[in-house]
Design a protein around this motif. Structure first.
Motif, mmCIF file in Angstrom:
data_model
loop_
_atom_site.group_PDB
_atom_site.id
_atom_site.type_symbol
_atom_site.label_atom_id
_atom_site.label_comp_id
_atom_site.label_asym_id
_atom_site.label_seq_id
_atom_site.Cartn_x
_atom_site.Cartn_y
_atom_site.Cartn_z
ATOM 1 N N ASP A 1 -102.316 -26.063 68.099
ATOM 2 C CA ASP A 1 -101.588 -24.959 67.482
ATOM 3 C C ASP A 1 -100.094 -25.114 67.771
ATOM 4 O OD1 ASP A 1 -101.066 -24.031 70.078
ATOM 5 O OD2 ASP A 1 -102.628 -22.507 70.007
ATOM 6 N N GLU A 2 -99.293 -24.227 67.206
ATOM 7 C CA GLU A 2 -97.837 -24.361 67.294
ATOM 8 C C GLU A 2 -97.336 -24.355 68.735
ATOM 9 O OE1 GLU A 2 -93.788 -22.082 65.655
ATOM 10 O OE2 GLU A 2 -95.789 -21.416 65.039
ATOM 11 N N THR A 3 -97.912 -23.463 69.567
ATOM 12 C CA THR A 3 -97.464 -23.359 70.966
ATOM 13 C C THR A 3 -97.795 -24.625 71.735
ATOM 14 O OG1 THR A 3 -97.765 -20.956 70.938
ATOM 15 C CG2 THR A 3 -97.661 -22.028 73.095
ATOM 16 N N ALA A 4 -99.044 -25.102 71.603
ATOM 17 C CA ALA A 4 -99.459 -26.306 72.325
ATOM 18 C C ALA A 4 -98.654 -27.518 71.867
ATOM 19 C CB ALA A 4 -100.954 -26.552 72.121
ATOM 20 N N ALA A 5 -98.424 -27.633 70.567
ATOM 21 C CA ALA A 5 -97.645 -28.757 70.035
ATOM 22 C C ALA A 5 -96.218 -28.725 70.577
ATOM 23 C CB ALA A 5 -97.637 -28.710 68.517
ATOM 24 N N GLU B 1 -100.696 -34.176 61.024
ATOM 25 C CA GLU B 1 -101.855 -33.288 60.924
ATOM 26 C C GLU B 1 -102.280 -32.793 62.301
ATOM 27 O OE1 GLU B 1 -106.566 -33.646 59.700
ATOM 28 O OE2 GLU B 1 -105.128 -35.088 58.890
ATOM 29 N N ILE B 2 -102.216 -33.670 63.315
ATOM 30 C CA ILE B 2 -102.614 -33.284 64.666
ATOM 31 C C ILE B 2 -101.733 -32.161 65.192
ATOM 32 C CG2 ILE B 2 -102.817 -34.060 67.071
ATOM 33 C CD1 ILE B 2 -103.318 -36.895 65.961
ATOM 34 N N PHE B 3 -100.417 -32.301 65.009
ATOM 35 C CA PHE B 3 -99.477 -31.337 65.564
ATOM 36 C C PHE B 3 -99.115 -30.225 64.587
ATOM 37 C CE2 PHE B 3 -98.734 -35.305 67.924
ATOM 38 C CZ PHE B 3 -98.976 -34.845 69.212
ATOM 39 N N GLY B 4 -99.679 -30.288 63.373
ATOM 40 C CA GLY B 4 -99.449 -29.242 62.402
ATOM 41 C C GLY B 4 -98.038 -29.179 61.867
ATOM 42 N N ASP B 5 -97.268 -30.234 62.100
ATOM 43 C CA ASP B 5 -95.865 -30.230 61.691
ATOM 44 C C ASP B 5 -95.382 -31.674 61.648
ATOM 45 O OD1 ASP B 5 -93.031 -30.163 61.611
ATOM 46 O OD2 ASP B 5 -92.986 -28.203 62.581
ATOM 47 N N THR B 6 -95.096 -32.177 60.469
ATOM 48 C CA THR B 6 -94.675 -33.572 60.315
ATOM 49 C C THR B 6 -93.355 -33.843 61.031
ATOM 50 O OG1 THR B 6 -95.790 -33.691 58.177
ATOM 51 C CG2 THR B 6 -94.157 -35.388 58.652
#
Length: 259
Positions: free
Chosen positions: A176-180, A209-214
């Motif tokens: 999710d955003e926090t973990a990434a 895709e893993i981090f939800g943010d390229t």
């Protein structure tokens, strides 16, 4: 007896554990074989040093939280011809840790990525480097818990302190955003300060895709890959190989043509 008691007391004072166990037998051997004082003392101290090193290895290995103990000598390089054994042996000299470089193993599940990461971790411990192992799943959970408990600063320090941090199985779960965000901080804090070994079943192109943010994935890879080596492993899963040996996988029967 008084002299021996004094020696044992001195051993306790210096924190020696092995010498009290061997003192009597070595003293008898020295007397029987006319061993010199220096040789007698050297034998005692060498055994104490060896025992101390074994205790050191045990403690450091326990603190590293490795999931198992497997060495490079236990790795079946013949089963994975895509791996250059000479290159892996060169990595085992740990020059990449000395130069604060990273190492990334990429490949499908079961091809030996974790085995190689653990084996290099064990080599690092033998060379007195500090090592810590954690799966990406456990890392995310621990970061989320620390964030909720407001202990994230302490957790980040714990993850940036070791000489070698091993993060296993990146890509099996989307962050999710926090973990990434915190993963990016870990990579940034360790950049040119400490080494990382990462294992992933995803190619770099899929890390967005893993981090939800390229954009974030690009920033992470920029720091990771600046000083790094990537080992791409292609081949069959070791676990499937063992199941085949045990007879769990049987060939499909040939179709019978009744026409």
């Amino acid at each position: 007896m008084i002299l021996q008691e004094r020696l044992l007391e001195a051993s306790r004072h210096f924190g020696w554990i092995r010498i009290p166990e061997i003192l009597h037998d070595h003293a008898e051997e020295a007397s029987k074989h006319n061993i010199s004082y220096l040789e007698f003392l050297d034998k005692l101290l060498q055994e104490e040093l060896a025992a101390k090193y074994e205790r050191f290895l045990h403690t450091r290995t326990r603190l590293a939280r490795l999931p198992f103990k497997k060495t490079l000598d236990e790795f079946d390089f013949s089963f994975q011809p895509s791996i250059d054994e000479r290159r892996i042996r060169d990595l085992a000299t740990l020059g990449f840790i000395e130069h604060q470089e990273n190492l990334i193993f990429l490949g499908p599940p079961g091809v030996g990525k974790t085995h190689l990461a653990v084996a290099l971790g064990l080599e690092a411990i033998k060379q007195r480097y500090t090592v810590y192992f954690i799966t990406a799943h456990d890392l995310v959970q621990s970061l989320q818990t620390a964030h909720g408990n407001r202990t994230i600063a302490q957790k980040m320090r714990a993850l940036t302190k070791p000489d070698l941090l091993i993060i296993d199985e990146i890509g099996y779960r989307k962050m999710d955003e926090t973990a990434a965000h915190f993963f990016f901080q870990i990579v940034s804090e360790r950049y040119e300060k400490g080494s990382l070994i990462l294992t992933s079943n995803k190619s770099y192109g899929a890390w967005g895709e893993i981090f939800g943010d390229t954009i974030l994935a690009t920033a992470i890879l920029d720091r990771l890959l600046h000083h790094s080596s990537t080992i791409n492993i292609k081949g069959e899963s070791y676990r499937i190989k063992e199941k085949k040996k045990a007879g769990f996988f049987r060939p499909e029967p040939a179709e019978v043509n009744n026409q």
